[in-house]
Every structure is written in structure tokens, then in C-alpha cells.
Design an enzyme around this catalytic site. Structure first.
Site, PDB file in Angstrom:
ATOM      1  N   SER A 104       0.763  -0.991   0.049  1.00 20.00           N
ATOM      2  CA  SER A 104       0.055   0.000   0.189  1.00 20.00           C
ATOM      3  C   SER A 104       0.836   1.114  -0.143  1.00 20.00           C
ATOM      4  CB  SER A 104      -0.879  -0.038   1.418  1.00 20.00           C
ATOM      5  OG  SER A 104      -1.502   1.144   1.215  1.00 20.00           O
ATOM      6  N   LYS A 130      -1.093  -0.932  -4.166  1.00 21.67           N
ATOM      7  CA  LYS A 130      -2.239  -0.285  -4.031  1.00 21.67           C
ATOM      8  C   LYS A 130      -2.065   1.043  -3.747  1.00 21.67           C
ATOM      9  CE  LYS A 130      -4.476  -0.179   0.639  1.00 21.67           C
ATOM     10  NZ  LYS A 130      -5.283  -0.931   1.471  1.00 21.67           N
ATOM     11  N   LYS A 132      -3.101   4.842  -2.025  1.00 24.93           N
ATOM     12  CA  LYS A 132      -4.057   5.879  -1.373  1.00 24.93           C
ATOM     13  C   LYS A 132      -4.396   6.909  -2.616  1.00 24.93           C
ATOM     14  CE  LYS A 132      -3.581   3.760   2.507  1.00 24.93           C
ATOM     15  NZ  LYS A 132      -5.011   3.161   3.415  1.00 24.93           N
ATOM     16  N   ASP A 157      -7.097   2.951  -2.544  1.00 24.20           N
ATOM     17  CA  ASP A 157      -7.974   3.009  -1.116  1.00 24.20           C
ATOM     18  C   ASP A 157      -8.051   4.721  -0.897  1.00 24.20           C
ATOM     19  OD1 ASP A 157      -8.839   2.697   1.311  1.00 24.20           O
ATOM     20  OD2 ASP A 157      -6.926   1.759   1.948  1.00 24.20           O
ATOM     21  N   GLU A 182     -11.213   0.768  -2.483  1.00 21.58           N
ATOM     22  CA  GLU A 182     -11.323   0.413  -1.224  1.00 21.58           C
ATOM     23  C   GLU A 182     -11.896   1.730  -0.536  1.00 21.58           C
ATOM     24  OE1 GLU A 182      -7.937  -1.125   0.395  1.00 21.58           O
ATOM     25  OE2 GLU A 182      -8.638  -0.937   2.318  1.00 21.58           O
ATOM     26  N   ASP A 207     -13.452  -1.727   4.070  1.00 17.88           N
ATOM     27  CA  ASP A 207     -12.286  -1.859   5.064  1.00 17.88           C
ATOM     28  C   ASP A 207     -12.753  -1.191   6.477  1.00 17.88           C
ATOM     29  OD1 ASP A 207     -10.173  -1.456   6.931  1.00 17.88           O
ATOM     30  OD2 ASP A 207      -9.096  -0.581   5.376  1.00 17.88           O
ATOM     31  N   LYS A 231      -9.374  -7.110   8.621  1.00 21.56           N
ATOM     32  CA  LYS A 231      -8.200  -6.791   9.437  1.00 21.56           C
ATOM     33  C   LYS A 231      -8.549  -7.395  10.712  1.00 21.56           C
ATOM     34  CE  LYS A 231      -6.730  -2.469   7.192  1.00 21.56           C
ATOM     35  NZ  LYS A 231      -6.641  -0.830   7.460  1.00 21.56           N
ATOM     36  N   GLY A 259      -3.577  -4.395   6.593  1.00 28.76           N
ATOM     37  CA  GLY A 259      -2.519  -4.467   7.578  1.00 28.76           C
ATOM     38  C   GLY A 259      -2.556  -3.300   8.161  1.00 28.76           C
TER      39      GLY A 259
END
Ligand code: MG
Length: 339
Positions: A104, A130, A132, A157, A182, A207, A231, A259
Site C-alpha cells: 500500500s 495499492k 491511497k 484506497d 477500497e 475496510d 483486518k 495491515g
């Protein structure tokens, strides 16, 4: 925060995934410390002889606080399994001994910096990138990465940074062949996630919205997502994480393991979880070196093929190195059952 839980027969480790700030969820380190010290641990100490199945009941008087609950639940499960000489992966019904790793990437200053980081992680072998995103730093950035890497597995995400009024952003992302988007919207808004999912082709993944197996069931029933990020620390620990997995698997919804900057303790738990059959997508189970110069445990290392091995020792299969634990400990508190 780490918990070391000692029973009459053995001991286990749990890690709290809360952050310093209450930004990802309402929970944060200092708060979780108090919840564990003043509410959860006393209940556990009062409860007497327990099995793993009793933990929900023992903690039921505390509303929410899943990260604090996970800390003790995971330590309890680890202690139990070490006594039984059974690995967490085996107990969970894991079917793999290696799991695929993704990474990420946070929001960078510039697009060039982002492209450099993507290049670096792909060279290390990561199987899924991934990115952000946040309003204003989204479509253009993602398109720039996609233009250079037309074939990589790419996700974004948003950490709940958008509203349904931003639907054009998601329509634009729809053209970039993403594995998933996400948590685009507010964590409490399953209804508008369902509305958004109905309006775009790309799978939404939730998430922050999923804090229990009941949340997962509701999200799936509403059509709020087509993928779930599990998670274990966010859903109250490894026992509830298994339930989330089971709910999703029964509904044919793929899951992957997120994570939260865990040390090797939490990373070991994540790897065991990620080896379960419903975890069909690469997780954020990056190598220790992604986050730590010197992890608390022996470092987890990713192979050049982008996979990491699942610990097979009893319980979570790893322990903190004593000297490293001493070096990094800021505060300790011991709670006992009493005389
Ligand atoms: Mg996320």
C-alpha cells in the site's frame, strides 16, 4: 501496545493495532490501554477457567473497542494454541503455506515520486500495488501509474475521503481497470456504498465499514461491496476475523488481509489468517522491512516471487526478541488475578 497473557499452562502474545491518533477509527493507543487495563483485562482475570469460545461473553459488557478486544483475544488464542502445540494457521483451517503480498503506497508529494515507489515495489516482487487516493489526488495520479504499467494488479484506497457527490471521480476510475476501489465513502454509510456500487463496474471493497461479521453480512446483503478487506485487529481479533471470512466465503465474496503497521507479532497473525481458503486476493501483508529497520521479532521477508511463508510453529509461531523488546518498551503494566 502488546499484551503478554500468562495462563496456568502457558503464555501468548497479542498486538493492538490502534494508532496514536483516533483517525482510522475511534480507537487510539492511550484509549485502548485504558480499556484493556480497566475493563477487559479485569473481566478476563475475574472469569476463571476459560476456553476460546468464552471470550465473546467475557468481553460482551464492553461495547465496541474491537482493537482493544483483539489485543487480549489474540494473546489468549496464542497462549491456548502454544499449549496445544498447534499453529494458528492450522487452527484457522489454513490451506496454504505461502501467501501473496501486496503493498500500500501513501499519497506522495509528486506523481514522479509515486511512479518511483511503484517501480521499486514491483522490482521487489509485490504482486499487487495499492494507491491511497484523496480528493484532488486521484484520477490523474492513478492514470499516470496505469499508463506506465498497463498490466499490473492495481487498487486504490480512499479511506472514506469521498461522498456520493463525487461519483464522477469513480466513473473516471472505472476506466483504469482497477481490481477494486477500497472504502470510498463514510465508514458508517453502507447504503450509499450500495448506491455507488450499483453505479460503477469496478468492485468496491470495504475496510473501515466492516467491524464484525454482522457488518460483513449486512454489507453483502445490501450490495455495498463485492470484496472485503479483513483486518483482524479491526474486527475484535482472530476469532471474529474467522467469522467474517466464513460469512464472505459463504456468499462468494473474496477477501484479503489488510495491515495496520503491525510488528512481527501482528504480522504473524495476519499471515496465518491470509492462508485461509477465502483469502483469494493478495493482502497488505508486506515484509517487515517495509515498515521497520529492526522488527520486534525476526523479520518477515518476502521472496522474489512476491510471497511470504506462513509461520508454522505453535500459536502465532513467533515471539519478540527479548533485547529488542526491552529496547523499545516505553511503559509496562502488570495485571494479576490477585492473591
Ligand atoms: Mg484501507
Amino acid at each position: 501496545m502488546l499484551a503478554r497473557l500468562e495462563t496456568d499452562e502457558g503464555a501468548g502474545w497479542g498486538e493492538c493495532v490502534a494508532d496514536v491518533e483516533p483517525g482510522y477509527s475511534e480507537e487510539f493507543n492511550e484509549g485502548a490501554w485504558l480499556v484493556v487495563r480497566d475493563h477487559l483485562a479485569p473481566a478476563l482475570l475475574r472469569a476463571g477457567d476459560l476456553s476460546i469460545d468464552d471470550l465473546d461473553r467475557v468481553f460482551a459488557h464492553v461495547r465496541g473497542n474491537p482493537m482493544a478486544k483483539a489485543t487480549l483475544t489474540d494473546a489468549f488464542v496464542d497462549a491456548e494454541l502454544r499449549v496445544r502445540d498447534e499453529s494458528l494457521a492450522t487452527w484457522l483451517g489454513a490451506e496454504r503455506n505461502r501467501v501473496g503480498c501486496g503493498v500500500s503506497i501513501g499519497i506522495t508529494e509528486t506523481t514522479e515520486e509515486l511512479l518511483d515507489q511503484v517501480e521499486g515495489y514491483l522490482a521487489e516482487g509485490y504482486l499487487r500495488i495499492k494507491l491511497k487516493i484523496e480528493p484532488g489526488l486521484d484520477v490523474e495520479r492513478v492514470a499516470a501509474v496505469r499508463a506506465v504499467h498497463p498490466d499490473i494488479v492495481l487498487s486504490v484506497d480512499a479511506n472514506a475521503a469521498y461522498s456520493i457527490d463525487d461519483i464522477e471521480v469513480f466513473r473516471a476510475l472505472d476506466d483504469l481497470d482497477l481490481l477494486m476501489i477500497e472504502q470510498p465513502l463514510h465508514h458508517a454509510d453502507l447504503v450509499r456504498h450500495a448506491q455507488l456500487q450499483g453505479a460503477i463496474r469496478t468492485a468496491l471493497c470495504l475496510d473501515e465499514s466492516i467491524r464484525s461479521s454482522a457488518d460483513a453480512a449486512a454489507a453483502i446483503e445490501l450490495g455495498s461491496c463485492r470484496i472485503v478487506n479483513i483486518k483482524q485487529g479491526r474486527v475484535g481479533g482472530i476469532v471474529e476475523a474467522r467469522r467474517v471470512h466464513d460469512v464472505c466465503r459463504a456468499a462468494g465474496v473474496p477477501v484479503w488481509c489488510g495491515g495496520m503497521l503491525e510488528t512481527g507479532i501482528g504480522r504473524a497473525q495476519n499471515l496465518a489468517l491470509a492462508a485461509m481458503p477465502g483469502f483469494t486476493l493478495p493482502g497488505d501483508t508486506s515484509a517487515s522491512a517495509r515498515y521497520f529497520l529492526d522488527d520486534l521479532t525476526e523479520p518477515f521477508v518476502m521472496s522474489p516471487d512476491g510471497t511470504m511463508s506462513v509461520p508454522i510453529g505453535p500459536g502465532i509461531g513467533v515471539s519478540p526478541r527479548p533485547e529488542r523488546l526491552t529496547e523499545t518498551t516505553l511503559r509496562t503494566e502488570m495485571l494479576t488475578r490477585g492473591p
